[in-house]
Design a protein around this motif. Sequence first.
Motif, PDB file in Angstrom:
ATOM      1  N   ALA A  91       0.837  -1.206   0.000  1.00  0.00           N
ATOM      2  CA  ALA A  91       0.000   0.000   0.000  1.00  0.00           C
ATOM      3  C   ALA A  91       0.865   1.246   0.000  1.00  0.00           C
ATOM      4  N   VAL A  92       0.243   2.365  -0.353  1.00  0.00           N
ATOM      5  CA  VAL A  92       0.887   3.680  -0.278  1.00  0.00           C
ATOM      6  C   VAL A  92      -0.075   4.644   0.405  1.00  0.00           C
ATOM      7  N   HIS A  93       0.477   5.711   0.936  1.00  0.00           N
ATOM      8  CA  HIS A  93      -0.332   6.770   1.552  1.00  0.00           C
ATOM      9  C   HIS A  93       0.512   8.038   1.536  1.00  0.00           C
ATOM     10  N   SER A  94      -0.007   9.111   2.073  1.00  0.00           N
ATOM     11  CA  SER A  94       0.701  10.391   2.006  1.00  0.00           C
ATOM     12  C   SER A  94       2.064  10.339   2.674  1.00  0.00           C
ATOM     13  N   GLY A  95       2.194   9.547   3.722  1.00  0.00           N
ATOM     14  CA  GLY A  95       3.478   9.423   4.402  1.00  0.00           C
ATOM     15  C   GLY A  95       4.447   8.511   3.689  1.00  0.00           C
ATOM     16  N   CYS A  96       3.953   7.717   2.745  1.00  0.00           N
ATOM     17  CA  CYS A  96       4.775   6.784   1.953  1.00  0.00           C
ATOM     18  C   CYS A  96       4.167   6.750   0.552  1.00  0.00           C
ATOM     19  N   PRO A  97       4.523   7.729  -0.308  1.00  0.00           N
ATOM     20  CA  PRO A  97       3.832   7.902  -1.589  1.00  0.00           C
ATOM     21  C   PRO A  97       4.180   6.898  -2.684  1.00  0.00           C
ATOM     22  N   SER A  98       5.132   6.016  -2.459  1.00  0.00           N
ATOM     23  CA  SER A  98       5.463   5.006  -3.471  1.00  0.00           C
ATOM     24  C   SER A  98       6.014   3.760  -2.782  1.00  0.00           C
ATOM     25  N   ALA A  99       5.848   2.624  -3.452  1.00  0.00           N
ATOM     26  CA  ALA A  99       6.328   1.359  -2.888  1.00  0.00           C
ATOM     27  C   ALA A  99       6.468   0.330  -3.995  1.00  0.00           C
ATOM     28  N   VAL A 100       7.412  -0.574  -3.809  1.00  0.00           N
ATOM     29  CA  VAL A 100       7.625  -1.685  -4.734  1.00  0.00           C
ATOM     30  C   VAL A 100       7.123  -2.956  -4.048  1.00  0.00           C
ATOM     31  N   MET A 101       6.357  -3.747  -4.765  1.00  0.00           N
ATOM     32  CA  MET A 101       5.737  -4.937  -4.172  1.00  0.00           C
ATOM     33  C   MET A 101       5.945  -6.146  -5.082  1.00  0.00           C
ATOM     34  N   LEU A 102       5.920  -7.319  -4.495  1.00  0.00           N
ATOM     35  CA  LEU A 102       5.991  -8.562  -5.262  1.00  0.00           C
ATOM     36  C   LEU A 102       4.605  -8.917  -5.776  1.00  0.00           C
ATOM     37  N   THR A 103       4.523  -9.309  -7.044  1.00  0.00           N
ATOM     38  CA  THR A 103       3.219  -9.691  -7.596  1.00  0.00           C
ATOM     39  C   THR A 103       2.755 -11.014  -6.990  1.00  0.00           C
ATOM     40  N   GLN A 104       3.659 -11.983  -6.894  1.00  0.00           N
ATOM     41  CA  GLN A 104       3.353 -13.284  -6.290  1.00  0.00           C
ATOM     42  C   GLN A 104       2.057 -13.879  -6.836  1.00  0.00           C
ATOM     43  N   TRP A 105       2.006 -14.050  -8.156  1.00  0.00           N
ATOM     44  CA  TRP A 105       0.829 -14.701  -8.734  1.00  0.00           C
ATOM     45  C   TRP A 105       0.690 -16.101  -8.129  1.00  0.00           C
ATOM     46  N   PRO A 106      -0.411 -16.420  -7.517  1.00  0.00           N
ATOM     47  CA  PRO A 106      -0.574 -17.745  -6.883  1.00  0.00           C
ATOM     48  C   PRO A 106      -0.854 -18.832  -7.912  1.00  0.00           C
ATOM     49  N   LEU A 107       0.157 -19.096  -8.749  1.00  0.00           N
ATOM     50  CA  LEU A 107       0.011 -20.096  -9.793  1.00  0.00           C
ATOM     51  C   LEU A 107       1.216 -21.023  -9.790  1.00  0.00           C
ATOM     52  N   SER A 108       1.050 -22.233 -10.252  1.00  0.00           N
ATOM     53  CA  SER A 108       2.121 -23.212 -10.339  1.00  0.00           C
ATOM     54  C   SER A 108       2.727 -23.203 -11.731  1.00  0.00           C
ATOM     55  N   ASP A 109       4.072 -23.275 -11.805  1.00  0.00           N
ATOM     56  CA  ASP A 109       4.746 -23.315 -13.098  1.00  0.00           C
ATOM     57  C   ASP A 109       4.321 -24.514 -13.928  1.00  0.00           C
ATOM     58  N   SER A 110       3.910 -25.572 -13.260  1.00  0.00           N
ATOM     59  CA  SER A 110       3.515 -26.781 -13.972  1.00  0.00           C
ATOM     60  C   SER A 110       2.092 -26.697 -14.525  1.00  0.00           C
ATOM     61  N   ASP A 111       1.363 -25.647 -14.143  1.00  0.00           N
ATOM     62  CA  ASP A 111      -0.028 -25.531 -14.574  1.00  0.00           C
ATOM     63  C   ASP A 111      -0.373 -24.072 -14.843  1.00  0.00           C
ATOM     64  N   LEU A 112       0.450 -23.401 -15.684  1.00  0.00           N
ATOM     65  CA  LEU A 112       0.218 -22.004 -15.989  1.00  0.00           C
ATOM     66  C   LEU A 112      -0.851 -21.878 -17.067  1.00  0.00           C
ATOM     67  N   PRO A 113      -1.932 -21.163 -16.786  1.00  0.00           N
ATOM     68  CA  PRO A 113      -2.947 -20.970 -17.827  1.00  0.00           C
ATOM     69  C   PRO A 113      -2.396 -20.070 -18.928  1.00  0.00           C
ATOM     70  N   PRO A 114      -2.837 -20.234 -20.150  1.00  0.00           N
ATOM     71  CA  PRO A 114      -2.352 -19.382 -21.241  1.00  0.00           C
ATOM     72  C   PRO A 114      -2.756 -17.938 -21.021  1.00  0.00           C
ATOM     73  N   PRO A 115      -1.960 -17.007 -21.538  1.00  0.00           N
ATOM     74  CA  PRO A 115      -2.297 -15.583 -21.374  1.00  0.00           C
ATOM     75  C   PRO A 115      -3.667 -15.276 -21.979  1.00  0.00           C
ATOM     76  N   GLY A 116      -4.374 -14.386 -21.320  1.00  0.00           N
ATOM     77  CA  GLY A 116      -5.679 -13.991 -21.822  1.00  0.00           C
ATOM     78  C   GLY A 116      -6.348 -13.029 -20.862  1.00  0.00           C
ATOM     79  N   PRO A 117      -7.410 -12.397 -21.273  1.00  0.00           N
ATOM     80  CA  PRO A 117      -8.127 -11.451 -20.414  1.00  0.00           C
ATOM     81  C   PRO A 117      -8.582 -12.109 -19.112  1.00  0.00           C
ATOM     82  N   GLY A 118      -8.310 -11.442 -18.010  1.00  0.00           N
ATOM     83  CA  GLY A 118      -8.763 -11.924 -16.709  1.00  0.00           C
ATOM     84  C   GLY A 118      -7.911 -12.997 -16.074  1.00  0.00           C
ATOM     85  N   VAL A 119      -6.828 -13.430 -16.733  1.00  0.00           N
ATOM     86  CA  VAL A 119      -5.991 -14.493 -16.154  1.00  0.00           C
ATOM     87  C   VAL A 119      -5.294 -13.991 -14.895  1.00  0.00           C
ATOM     88  N   VAL A 120      -4.651 -12.836 -14.984  1.00  0.00           N
ATOM     89  CA  VAL A 120      -4.047 -12.211 -13.796  1.00  0.00           C
ATOM     90  C   VAL A 120      -4.416 -10.737 -13.788  1.00  0.00           C
TER      91      VAL A 120
END
Length: 253
Positions: A91-120
């Motif tokens: 999160a960000v707020h006035s006291g901390c106006p920027s931040a870097v975060m990990l996306t951490q998509w909860p997906l397995s490399d062995s079962d990655l759905p193909p790219p498409g709308p709404g996948v992530v």
Amino acid sequence: MTTNPFFGVFFSGASYPIFSSSCTQIDASHWVLDVCTSVAPNYWDLKEVSLFLTAPGALEAAAAAIGGGGAEVGLALYSRAATGDWAFRGAVHSGCPSAVMLTQWPLSDSDLPPPGPGVVQIGISLEPLASVLSQLGTQIGSKEDFARKVATDLFRFLQSFQTVQMGDRIVAPANALDRWFVRFQEKFRKDPDFLTRRKVDEEEEAILHCKGELKVRRRDLGKRRGEGKGEDEKRTNRRLTKQPKKLLKGESV
């Protein structure tokens, strides 16, 4: 609804800034960014996302525009894969106006759905500052807990090489740390939350540990019984070797 962009996101090394005006506004306080269509189809390579406020006072102006004037607010960022739940990432707020975060998509490399709308997707939510700070505090605690779990995972891996009791020392192969790191990387890439999703909780671990101790004790007891049995056999053999002598003397056995 707010019209002027007051926040933006960008994916480190993969995108230019994407402002709130380019996100899909669900309602007065929620925005969604479809990653595959707006950023890149190879979403699995997007490891980090940055969230920032565009200018001082922009957040408060956005809150005032939706009727929240005077209230202290913050922006929380969430990620979601497929139809799963939204997961808080920072999160960000006035006291901390920027931040870097990990996306951490909860997906397995062995079962990655193909790219498409709404996948992530990335979700941005305008929330009371107290709620944002509370989630950040929980996240810090989670990071400390994650560090403890990583250390525990390493300890158990090294402990698996211990075949002979060496007091308070663990003896392991020279390449054990490299082997653990390769193993850890493979697991983490498949599921970034694999340590925090352990099916065995602390109580179950304690039970398993006790079972392990019980197994060792039973083994030791079996050894002792075996040794005792050997002594009994020796005594019996000695008694039997004496019997013929007693019979010759006419003594009772």
